[in-house]
Design an enzyme around this catalytic site. Structure first.
Site, mmCIF file in Angstrom:
data_model
loop_
_atom_site.group_PDB
_atom_site.id
_atom_site.type_symbol
_atom_site.label_atom_id
_atom_site.label_comp_id
_atom_site.label_asym_id
_atom_site.label_seq_id
_atom_site.Cartn_x
_atom_site.Cartn_y
_atom_site.Cartn_z
ATOM 1 N N SER A 167 0.685 -1.401 0.087
ATOM 2 C CA SER A 167 0.023 0.077 0.079
ATOM 3 C C SER A 167 0.816 1.462 -0.092
ATOM 4 C CB SER A 167 -0.978 0.020 1.233
ATOM 5 O OG SER A 167 -0.022 0.176 2.340
ATOM 6 N N LYS A 224 0.283 4.011 6.684
ATOM 7 C CA LYS A 224 -0.291 4.940 5.852
ATOM 8 C C LYS A 224 0.202 6.200 6.272
ATOM 9 C CE LYS A 224 -3.202 1.741 4.120
ATOM 10 N NZ LYS A 224 -2.485 0.788 4.715
#
Length: 206
Positions: A130, A167
């Site tokens: 990600s 993230k």
């Protein structure tokens, strides 16, 4: 050169110079034994003591791997060892439990002190892709400074549903957005989130 050293002491000195030059920190005594072909750590310690006595190295007995390579005349060489901190590698993250709880720590990894900006720093293995657009790939190791808050744009380790995720953090009007750095993935929107720390570095095996 090295007329006052025996063959093993020369090998040890060259090996330590090579390791410090490549990695930034000296080898452990066991690694020295394996590289030079010594059968016991006590023999290696004996050679290190002779190297120190003859002015080729300087050691700090209170710290692990604390060795400096000295040039003749006791002048510091380019192979000076910086202080090393053994940073814990966290294998799992559980809600309600301190991140650095003993049962969470799988191993430790030595890093130079100028790469570690807090005693509560830890290392986490990245799962998934990600964050590839930020150069963070699956199975990379991220260095994380433990903290409970973050600024917009920080790369953080956040706890969601009892699982740690890496993230970018953004606090917006009525929610928090955890943004992946992968155009094929959607952001995670939450009302609140537990921040475990801020990512300060990344490294990988080749």
């Amino acid at each position: 050169m090295y007329e006052d050293l025996n063959d093993n002491q020369i090998k040890i000195l060259h090996y330590m110079k090579s390791e410090i030059s490549q990695k930034g920190y000296p080898p452990s005594v066991r690694e020295i034994c394996q590289a030079v072909g010594l059968k016991s750590t006590s023999t290696a310690h004996g050679h290190l003591s002779k190297l120190e006595l003859k002015g080729y190295i300087r050691r700090d007995a209170t710290k692990p791997r604390a060795i400096e390579i000295l040039s003749q005349g006791d002048e510091q060489s380019p192979y000076i060892h910086k202080e090393i901190i053994n940073v814990p590698i966290v294998g799992k993250v559980t809600a309600g439990q301190p991140i650095l709880a003993v049962e969470n720590i799988e191993d430790t990894f030595p890093l130079p002190i100028d790469f570690v900006d807090s005693e509560s720093t830890f290392i986490l293995t990245v799962k998934g892709d990600s964050m590839i657009d930020d150069g963070i790939h699956e199975n990379d190791y991220v260095v994380v400074r433990q903290q409970s808050d973050a600024r917009n744009g920080d790369i953080v380790v956040a706890l969601i549903d009892d699982s740690a995720t890496v993230k970018r953090f953004y606090r917006e009007k009525d929610h928090i957005r955890l943004q992946p750095s992968n155009t094929s993935m959607s952001p995670i929107l939450v009302d609140d989130v537990t921040i475990l720390g801020k990512v300060t570095g990344v490294f990988r095996k080749i």
